[in-house]
Write a protein that holds these residues in place. Structure first.
Motif, mmCIF file in Angstrom:
data_model
loop_
_atom_site.group_PDB
_atom_site.id
_atom_site.type_symbol
_atom_site.label_atom_id
_atom_site.label_comp_id
_atom_site.label_asym_id
_atom_site.label_seq_id
_atom_site.Cartn_x
_atom_site.Cartn_y
_atom_site.Cartn_z
ATOM 1 N N ALA A 48 15.178 33.683 -16.446
ATOM 2 C CA ALA A 48 14.146 32.744 -16.903
ATOM 3 C C ALA A 48 14.763 31.424 -17.334
ATOM 4 O O ALA A 48 14.252 30.337 -16.996
ATOM 5 C CB ALA A 48 13.351 33.372 -18.049
ATOM 6 N N ILE A 49 15.882 31.479 -18.054
ATOM 7 C CA ILE A 49 16.541 30.243 -18.493
ATOM 8 C C ILE A 49 17.104 29.480 -17.304
ATOM 9 O O ILE A 49 16.987 28.243 -17.218
ATOM 10 C CB ILE A 49 17.656 30.582 -19.504
ATOM 11 N N SER A 51 14.357 27.783 -15.362
ATOM 12 C CA SER A 51 13.771 26.715 -16.176
ATOM 13 C C SER A 51 14.657 25.476 -16.149
ATOM 14 O O SER A 51 14.168 24.341 -15.997
ATOM 15 C CB SER A 51 13.573 27.200 -17.611
ATOM 16 N N GLU A 73 6.644 26.876 -19.027
ATOM 17 C CA GLU A 73 6.030 27.461 -20.225
ATOM 18 C C GLU A 73 5.561 28.879 -19.961
ATOM 19 O O GLU A 73 5.739 29.764 -20.819
ATOM 20 C CB GLU A 73 4.869 26.580 -20.682
ATOM 21 N N ARG A 103 6.746 30.948 -17.690
ATOM 22 C CA ARG A 103 7.920 31.795 -17.491
ATOM 23 C C ARG A 103 8.552 32.174 -18.828
ATOM 24 O O ARG A 103 8.955 33.320 -19.044
ATOM 25 C CB ARG A 103 8.933 31.063 -16.611
ATOM 26 N N LEU A 104 8.645 31.209 -19.747
ATOM 27 C CA LEU A 104 9.250 31.484 -21.051
ATOM 28 C C LEU A 104 8.333 32.292 -21.950
ATOM 29 O O LEU A 104 8.801 33.083 -22.781
ATOM 30 C CB LEU A 104 9.615 30.171 -21.742
ATOM 31 N N GLY A 125 9.307 32.919 -25.524
ATOM 32 C CA GLY A 125 10.042 31.664 -25.603
ATOM 33 C C GLY A 125 9.110 30.471 -25.619
ATOM 34 O O GLY A 125 7.938 30.559 -25.234
ATOM 35 N N LEU A 128 8.865 25.999 -25.080
ATOM 36 C CA LEU A 128 9.443 24.771 -24.537
ATOM 37 C C LEU A 128 8.941 23.611 -25.380
ATOM 38 O O LEU A 128 7.736 23.375 -25.478
ATOM 39 C CB LEU A 128 9.037 24.576 -23.075
ATOM 40 N N ILE A 170 14.571 24.473 -25.046
ATOM 41 C CA ILE A 170 14.097 25.830 -24.763
ATOM 42 C C ILE A 170 14.637 26.749 -25.849
ATOM 43 O O ILE A 170 15.844 26.783 -26.093
ATOM 44 C CB ILE A 170 14.557 26.305 -23.374
ATOM 45 N N LEU A 208 14.443 30.702 -26.896
ATOM 46 C CA LEU A 208 14.011 32.011 -26.418
ATOM 47 C C LEU A 208 14.707 33.093 -27.231
ATOM 48 O O LEU A 208 15.936 33.174 -27.248
ATOM 49 C CB LEU A 208 14.346 32.164 -24.929
#
Length: 507
Positions: A318-319, A322, A374, A376-377, A382, A384, A398, A400
């Motif tokens: 995810a990171i 992003s 957003e 995805r986190l 998490g 943003l 970010i 998370l």
């Protein structure tokens, strides 16, 4: 002096609003009677008024008293969606327009939300609790002025003491009122969990839609890219078989084209695999994967990674994607030349800061890329945070969490400091001024008993006896009330911490 005047004015304002809540409570009772007769159309407007009054109380206690209270309401239902035939369904009923399904959903949302009934319970008790708490200073000042008006050697000092005590008690009574408001109107652990479940349901739907779109993209890339090239290579090899005997030179040329096509297809497959899950991310970790991404970027990217251990694979993925989306936005929309990426772990959270020197003006509401980040986190709790003023620079942070918060002890730490001292004094000594020195002395005073025994108020001069009795009763009630409020607030805070982050409360 000005500070005391402002505090006293706030107390009078809050007390006045608490007393005027009787009118709103009467309207709520009339609405309940009408709803019992089948006239439910007044229910939602009435609940809306009660919620506005409760939100005003939360806002005033936060700005005036420093007691921040988050709203506990569940998120509103989404707008109804039409069926394939264009009709709207609510339970077993079909409607041509979304008006009635939306009305039913909103009515059900307000009626089943526990915060609605907690607001009504607070509204029922607030005229008594808030009015009595915040009118006590006014009554004390009035009593003190009355004693001063008698102009006797005993009443003048007692009047000054009572008036000064009434003014001095205002900050403490305001703080007690703030605790009372937070106790009644703050989110409970159940409401936090309900909001969290509702938010997770929404995230699950968005994640499923995002995964379906990703699968469609992969299928389209395979169909239009690698698959088409493989089909073309097969047809070319068939032509080579036919030309092998009759025209070897043409066959060799076709084989060379087939080799180039296979190289291009391999490159496309590698890019597709890298888009699904980069091999360098699985083998080397997030820091090296971002450094490899920076080498392929057309921008001048500086990467600083300080990671002592690897995070779970879904978190790293995810990171990674992003950051990839942020780099794409910086190059495509921001017109940036340089980008600085900082990756580290702080307070149990994986924090990434991406800063570029572009033109700024990025807004998640205007593009799907940032909204995709957003979503995805959000699947991992998490967030943003974006700071992109016009003209730049743009800074995206970010945050998370990578460590769960459920490992805290079940009971939690006990209150410390002044809270512990108030608890000990309140529970241990609150009975002394309340019962023997207050209520018992009041009964003896009312019934005219000549026995004074060890009751302090009855040994004082006549003008001072009733003020001392009232003071003892209020002191005992305040000690018990403070102990109860601190205990309830501490238990509530521990429940909220174990329940998890709110939503929005927040939802």
């Amino acid at each position: 002096m000005r500070r005391h005047a402002v505090t006293f004015g706030r107390a009078l304002a809050l007390g006045g609003m608490a007393l005027t809540d009787v009118l709103l409570l009467a309207a709520a009772l009339v609405t309940a009677v009408l709803a019992s007769l089948g006239l439910v159309f007044f229910f939602m407007p009435m609940v809306g008024l009660v919620r506005r009054r409760a939100m005003l109380a939360r806002r005033l206690t936060g700005t005036w008293l420093g007691v921040v209270t988050e709203p506990p309401y569940l998120p509103p239902p989404p707008p109804p969606r039409p069926q394939p035939d264009g009709w709207y369904r609510y339970e077993r009923q079909l409607y041509k327009t979304p008006r009635w399904p939306a009305w039913h959903e909103r009515w059900k949302w307000m009626f089943t939300d526990p915060a609605t009934w907690r607001d009504l319970a607070w509204l029922s008790l607030n005229p008594i609790v808030g009015g009595s708490l915040l009118s006590l200073p006014l009554a004390a000042v009035w009593c003190g002025l009355d004693l001063l008006g008698r102009w006797t050697p005993l009443t003048v000092p007692s009047g000054v003491v009572v008036a000064v005590a009434g003014v001095a008690a205002v900050p403490w009574l305001l703080r007690l009122y703030g605790w009372w408001t937070r106790l009644c109107l703050a989110p409970t652990a159940r409401s936090v969990l309900a909001g969290r479940v509702r938010r997770l349901d929404q995230l699950r739907t968005e994640t499923a839609d995002s995964q379906a779109a990703e699968l469609r993209r992969i299928e389209r890339d395979l169909h239009d890219g690698a698959q088409a090239r493989l089909v073309a290579m097969g047809m070319t090899l068939g032509a080579v078989e036919e030309l092998m005997d009759s025209d070897p030179e043409a066959a060799k040329a076709l084989l060379a084209k087939t080799r180039e096509a296979s190289s291009v297809a391999l490159t496309e497959l590698r890019a597709l695999v890298r888009g699904i899950h980069p091999p360098v991310l699985a083998e080397r970790g997030l820091g090296d994967a971002v450094r490899a991404m920076a080498l392929d970027s057309p921008l001048k990217v500086t990467v600083t990674a300080n990671l002592s251990r690897r995070s779970p694979a879904p978190v790293e993925s995810a990171i990674y994607f992003s950051i990839s989306e942020l780099l794409t936005n910086a190059a495509r929309h921001g017109g940036a030349d340089r980008v600085w990426i900082d990756i580290g772990v702080r307070d149990g959270s994986l924090r990434v800061t991406v800063t570029d020197d572009g033109s700024g003006g990025a807004d998640p509401a205007r593009g799907s890329g940032l909204r995709g980040i957003e979503r995805r986190l959000a699947a991992f709790d998490g967030v943003l945070a974006l700071n992109s003023p016009p003209g730049g620079p743009t800074t995206a942070t970010i945050d998370l969490p990578i460590e769960g918060s459920g490992d805290a002890p079940e009971g939690g730490p006990a209150p410390k400091g002044w809270r512990l001292a108030v608890l000990v004094l309140g529970w241990g000594l609150g009975w002394l001024p309340l019962f023997p020195q207050g209520l018992v002395a009041m009964c003896m005073k009312i019934f005219g008993s000549d026995a004074k025994s060890w009751f302090l108020a009855l040994h004082l001069p006549e003008p001072w006896q009733w003020p001392m009795i009232v003071f003892n009763i209020l002191l005992g009630l305040t000690m018990y009330g403070a102990a109860m409020v601190i205990t309830s607030a501490h238990s509530h805070r521990r429940l909220i911490e174990r329940a998890g982050p709110a939503l929005g409360l927040d939802g």
